[in-house]
Design a protein around this motif. Structure first.
Motif, PDB file in Angstrom:
ATOM      1  N   MET A  32       0.823  -1.207   0.000  1.00  0.00           N
ATOM      2  CA  MET A  32       0.000   0.000   0.000  1.00  0.00           C
ATOM      3  C   MET A  32       0.857   1.258   0.000  1.00  0.00           C
ATOM      4  O   MET A  32       0.488   2.278  -0.584  1.00  0.00           O
ATOM      5  CB  MET A  32      -0.951  -0.011   1.198  1.00  0.00           C
ATOM      6  CG  MET A  32      -2.002  -1.120   1.140  1.00  0.00           C
ATOM      7  SD  MET A  32      -2.959  -1.149  -0.399  1.00  0.00           S
ATOM      8  CE  MET A  32      -3.863   0.385  -0.258  1.00  0.00           C
ATOM      9  N   ILE A  33       2.019   1.188   0.637  1.00  0.00           N
ATOM     10  CA  ILE A  33       2.957   2.311   0.581  1.00  0.00           C
ATOM     11  C   ILE A  33       3.378   2.545  -0.866  1.00  0.00           C
ATOM     12  O   ILE A  33       3.351   3.673  -1.378  1.00  0.00           O
ATOM     13  CB  ILE A  33       4.187   2.050   1.471  1.00  0.00           C
ATOM     14  CG1 ILE A  33       3.802   2.059   2.945  1.00  0.00           C
ATOM     15  CG2 ILE A  33       5.275   3.098   1.203  1.00  0.00           C
ATOM     16  CD1 ILE A  33       4.914   1.580   3.878  1.00  0.00           C
ATOM     17  N   ALA A  34       3.770   1.462  -1.550  1.00  0.00           N
ATOM     18  CA  ALA A  34       4.222   1.587  -2.936  1.00  0.00           C
ATOM     19  C   ALA A  34       3.089   2.008  -3.857  1.00  0.00           C
ATOM     20  O   ALA A  34       3.274   2.835  -4.754  1.00  0.00           O
ATOM     21  CB  ALA A  34       4.813   0.257  -3.409  1.00  0.00           C
ATOM     22  N   ASP A  64       5.145   6.085  -9.113  1.00  0.00           N
ATOM     23  CA  ASP A  64       4.666   6.590 -10.397  1.00  0.00           C
ATOM     24  C   ASP A  64       4.907   5.581 -11.520  1.00  0.00           C
ATOM     25  O   ASP A  64       4.635   5.875 -12.688  1.00  0.00           O
ATOM     26  CB  ASP A  64       5.370   7.909 -10.748  1.00  0.00           C
ATOM     27  CG  ASP A  64       5.022   9.027  -9.781  1.00  0.00           C
ATOM     28  OD1 ASP A  64       3.844   9.116  -9.391  1.00  0.00           O
ATOM     29  OD2 ASP A  64       5.932   9.788  -9.407  1.00  0.00           O
ATOM     30  N   ASN A  65       5.402   4.389 -11.160  1.00  0.00           N
ATOM     31  CA  ASN A  65       5.682   3.360 -12.148  1.00  0.00           C
ATOM     32  C   ASN A  65       4.456   2.452 -12.286  1.00  0.00           C
ATOM     33  O   ASN A  65       4.062   1.785 -11.326  1.00  0.00           O
ATOM     34  CB  ASN A  65       6.896   2.539 -11.702  1.00  0.00           C
ATOM     35  CG  ASN A  65       7.319   1.506 -12.722  1.00  0.00           C
ATOM     36  OD1 ASN A  65       6.561   0.602 -13.051  1.00  0.00           O
ATOM     37  ND2 ASN A  65       8.541   1.633 -13.219  1.00  0.00           N
ATOM     38  N   PRO A  66       3.832   2.395 -13.476  1.00  0.00           N
ATOM     39  CA  PRO A  66       2.608   1.598 -13.627  1.00  0.00           C
ATOM     40  C   PRO A  66       2.793   0.129 -13.257  1.00  0.00           C
ATOM     41  O   PRO A  66       1.892  -0.486 -12.666  1.00  0.00           O
ATOM     42  CB  PRO A  66       2.275   1.754 -15.117  1.00  0.00           C
ATOM     43  CG  PRO A  66       2.918   3.036 -15.523  1.00  0.00           C
ATOM     44  CD  PRO A  66       4.183   3.110 -14.719  1.00  0.00           C
ATOM     45  N   LYS A  77       9.621   7.072   3.384  1.00  0.00           N
ATOM     46  CA  LYS A  77      10.180   8.382   3.040  1.00  0.00           C
ATOM     47  C   LYS A  77      10.688   8.440   1.594  1.00  0.00           C
ATOM     48  O   LYS A  77      10.987   9.523   1.091  1.00  0.00           O
ATOM     49  CB  LYS A  77      11.335   8.717   3.986  1.00  0.00           C
ATOM     50  CG  LYS A  77      10.912   8.894   5.439  1.00  0.00           C
ATOM     51  CD  LYS A  77      12.116   9.152   6.327  1.00  0.00           C
ATOM     52  CE  LYS A  77      11.719   9.325   7.789  1.00  0.00           C
ATOM     53  NZ  LYS A  77      12.917   9.511   8.664  1.00  0.00           N
ATOM     54  N   ALA A  78      10.807   7.299   0.949  1.00  0.00           N
ATOM     55  CA  ALA A  78      11.413   7.237  -0.384  1.00  0.00           C
ATOM     56  C   ALA A  78      10.468   7.775  -1.453  1.00  0.00           C
ATOM     57  O   ALA A  78       9.239   7.780  -1.296  1.00  0.00           O
ATOM     58  CB  ALA A  78      11.809   5.808  -0.716  1.00  0.00           C
ATOM     59  N   THR A  79      11.055   8.200  -2.557  1.00  0.00           N
ATOM     60  CA  THR A  79      10.281   8.700  -3.691  1.00  0.00           C
ATOM     61  C   THR A  79      10.918   8.207  -4.990  1.00  0.00           C
ATOM     62  O   THR A  79      12.078   7.778  -5.012  1.00  0.00           O
ATOM     63  CB  THR A  79      10.234  10.239  -3.715  1.00  0.00           C
ATOM     64  OG1 THR A  79      11.591  10.741  -3.785  1.00  0.00           O
ATOM     65  CG2 THR A  79       9.548  10.791  -2.479  1.00  0.00           C
ATOM     66  N   GLY A  80      10.146   8.293  -6.074  1.00  0.00           N
ATOM     67  CA  GLY A  80      10.667   8.020  -7.395  1.00  0.00           C
ATOM     68  C   GLY A  80      11.290   6.643  -7.555  1.00  0.00           C
ATOM     69  O   GLY A  80      10.807   5.640  -7.023  1.00  0.00           O
ATOM     70  N   LYS A  81      12.384   6.607  -8.311  1.00  0.00           N
ATOM     71  CA  LYS A  81      13.079   5.358  -8.610  1.00  0.00           C
ATOM     72  C   LYS A  81      13.560   4.682  -7.339  1.00  0.00           C
ATOM     73  O   LYS A  81      13.521   3.444  -7.221  1.00  0.00           O
ATOM     74  CB  LYS A  81      14.249   5.646  -9.548  1.00  0.00           C
ATOM     75  CG  LYS A  81      15.061   4.431  -9.952  1.00  0.00           C
ATOM     76  CD  LYS A  81      16.161   4.821 -10.936  1.00  0.00           C
ATOM     77  CE  LYS A  81      17.025   3.644 -11.323  1.00  0.00           C
ATOM     78  NZ  LYS A  81      18.081   4.022 -12.309  1.00  0.00           N
ATOM     79  N   ASP A  82      14.007   5.462  -6.363  1.00  0.00           N
ATOM     80  CA  ASP A  82      14.496   4.910  -5.101  1.00  0.00           C
ATOM     81  C   ASP A  82      13.386   4.149  -4.390  1.00  0.00           C
ATOM     82  O   ASP A  82      13.616   3.062  -3.853  1.00  0.00           O
ATOM     83  CB  ASP A  82      15.038   6.040  -4.223  1.00  0.00           C
ATOM     84  CG  ASP A  82      15.640   5.518  -2.929  1.00  0.00           C
ATOM     85  OD1 ASP A  82      16.347   4.496  -2.965  1.00  0.00           O
ATOM     86  OD2 ASP A  82      15.397   6.135  -1.871  1.00  0.00           O
ATOM     87  N   LYS A 107      15.146  -5.004 -13.256  1.00  0.00           N
ATOM     88  CA  LYS A 107      16.080  -4.823 -14.367  1.00  0.00           C
ATOM     89  C   LYS A 107      15.730  -3.588 -15.182  1.00  0.00           C
ATOM     90  O   LYS A 107      16.611  -2.797 -15.570  1.00  0.00           O
ATOM     91  CB  LYS A 107      16.047  -6.072 -15.267  1.00  0.00           C
ATOM     92  CG  LYS A 107      16.703  -7.304 -14.645  1.00  0.00           C
ATOM     93  CD  LYS A 107      16.596  -8.488 -15.587  1.00  0.00           C
ATOM     94  CE  LYS A 107      17.195  -9.742 -14.946  1.00  0.00           C
ATOM     95  NZ  LYS A 107      17.037 -10.938 -15.837  1.00  0.00           N
ATOM     96  N   LYS A 108      14.442  -3.403 -15.453  1.00  0.00           N
ATOM     97  CA  LYS A 108      14.006  -2.263 -16.250  1.00  0.00           C
ATOM     98  C   LYS A 108      14.248  -0.947 -15.508  1.00  0.00           C
ATOM     99  O   LYS A 108      14.724   0.039 -16.091  1.00  0.00           O
ATOM    100  CB  LYS A 108      12.529  -2.394 -16.598  1.00  0.00           C
ATOM    101  CG  LYS A 108      12.228  -3.536 -17.548  1.00  0.00           C
ATOM    102  CD  LYS A 108      10.723  -3.672 -17.780  1.00  0.00           C
ATOM    103  CE  LYS A 108      10.404  -4.840 -18.705  1.00  0.00           C
ATOM    104  NZ  LYS A 108       8.950  -5.049 -18.893  1.00  0.00           N
ATOM    105  N   ILE A 109      13.925  -0.923 -14.227  1.00  0.00           N
ATOM    106  CA  ILE A 109      14.059   0.311 -13.451  1.00  0.00           C
ATOM    107  C   ILE A 109      15.539   0.680 -13.257  1.00  0.00           C
ATOM    108  O   ILE A 109      15.928   1.829 -13.401  1.00  0.00           O
ATOM    109  CB  ILE A 109      13.348   0.162 -12.089  1.00  0.00           C
ATOM    110  CG1 ILE A 109      11.824   0.076 -12.301  1.00  0.00           C
ATOM    111  CG2 ILE A 109      13.681   1.331 -11.155  1.00  0.00           C
ATOM    112  CD1 ILE A 109      11.055  -0.314 -11.055  1.00  0.00           C
ATOM    113  N   GLN A 110      16.347  -0.304 -12.931  1.00  0.00           N
ATOM    114  CA  GLN A 110      17.762  -0.028 -12.667  1.00  0.00           C
ATOM    115  C   GLN A 110      18.539   0.333 -13.928  1.00  0.00           C
ATOM    116  O   GLN A 110      19.585   0.972 -13.855  1.00  0.00           O
ATOM    117  CB  GLN A 110      18.392  -1.247 -11.970  1.00  0.00           C
ATOM    118  CG  GLN A 110      17.886  -1.438 -10.548  1.00  0.00           C
ATOM    119  CD  GLN A 110      18.360  -2.736  -9.920  1.00  0.00           C
ATOM    120  OE1 GLN A 110      18.624  -3.719 -10.605  1.00  0.00           O
ATOM    121  NE2 GLN A 110      18.469  -2.754  -8.599  1.00  0.00           N
ATOM    122  N   SER A 111      18.028  -0.070 -15.109  1.00  0.00           N
ATOM    123  CA  SER A 111      18.707   0.281 -16.347  1.00  0.00           C
ATOM    124  C   SER A 111      18.191   1.574 -16.967  1.00  0.00           C
ATOM    125  O   SER A 111      18.723   2.039 -17.975  1.00  0.00           O
ATOM    126  CB  SER A 111      18.531  -0.858 -17.376  1.00  0.00           C
ATOM    127  OG  SER A 111      17.166  -1.012 -17.718  1.00  0.00           O
TER     128      SER A 111
END
Length: 221
Positions: free
Chosen positions: A80-82, A87-89, A156-161, A216-220
């Motif tokens: 639920m946090i994620a 913002d990643n579908p 507390k994290a946002t975005g890619k992190d 893999k997709k996010i980290q690349s």
């Protein structure tokens, strides 16, 4: 940790995870509604499922259901946090699937405990239902569970992190859950518990594959 199958409590927990930014719109409401419906369906089907015998308070079955309810509750919280903040579908969809599936399974497990006239929580330490389980606990946590510090960092994290943290924590969480479910299948003589544990193994193994692809997709990127 006590897990409630009350629909109001489930909705409140889903909508008010500490530190999460609320996701607005129809998608968020559908996830919350699905969690409540899943809890109710799990409760109803769990109470109706036929049983040939009733496990006792110290049984493998009771211990597994209690521990896995707690284990699942943390997965729902992280999902639920994620779902609220990502913002990643792909991450949002996975988080919704995990939250709804595992909340419904909590409904099954808590309903069976009630049907067996057992408390949803036991007096014995976590994992005591599993032989030689002492090494499975790390700082008192069951296999794969995130620490309070990791949960605080995730909130507390946002975005890619945020996405990487969530997927990494959930992958480890699933590995621990699979280990517990496989042990329950080996040790339990209850067909209902074996069936539910088997569905957990299958679903979480599939989600680990999806997590690996997303990472893999996010980290690349």
């Amino acid at each position: 940790m006590t897990v409630s199958t009350d629909p109001d409590a489930a909705a409140e927990a889903a909508a008010s995870i500490n530190g999460s930014r609320p996701r607005t719109g129809r998608g968020w409401l559908l996830v919350v509604a699905a969690i409540v419906v899943g809890a109710l369906l799990g409760l109803g089907v769990g109470l109706l499922a036929p049983r040939l015998s009733t496990p006792g308070d110290d049984s493998v079955e009771a211990g597994f259901l209690r521990d896995m309810s707690t284990h699942h509750a943390q997965a729902v919280e992280m999902a639920m946090i994620a779902h609220a903040a990502s913002d990643n579908p792909g991450v949002v969809t996975l988080a919704a699937d995990i939250a709804t599936t595992q909340q419904a399974q909590i409904g099954y497990m808590q309903a069976w405990l009630r049907g067996w006239k057992l408390s949803p929580t036991g007096s014995k330490p976590a994992m005591s239902w599993m032989p030689n389980s002492a090494g499975s606990l790390v700082n008192g946590l069951m296999p794969g569970m995130a620490t309070p510090e990791q949960l605080t960092t995730l909130r507390k994290a946002t975005g890619k992190d945020l996405d990487v943290q969530f997927l990494t924590l959930m992958r480890q969480h699933h590995l621990g859950g699979i280990h517990m479910a496989q042990e329950a299948i080996d040790l339990s003589g209850n067909e209902d518990v074996d069936w539910l544990a088997g569905t957990m193994v299958t679903a979480q193994q599939g989600e680990i594959n999806l997590i690996d692809d997303l990472l893999k997709k996010i980290q690349s990127s």
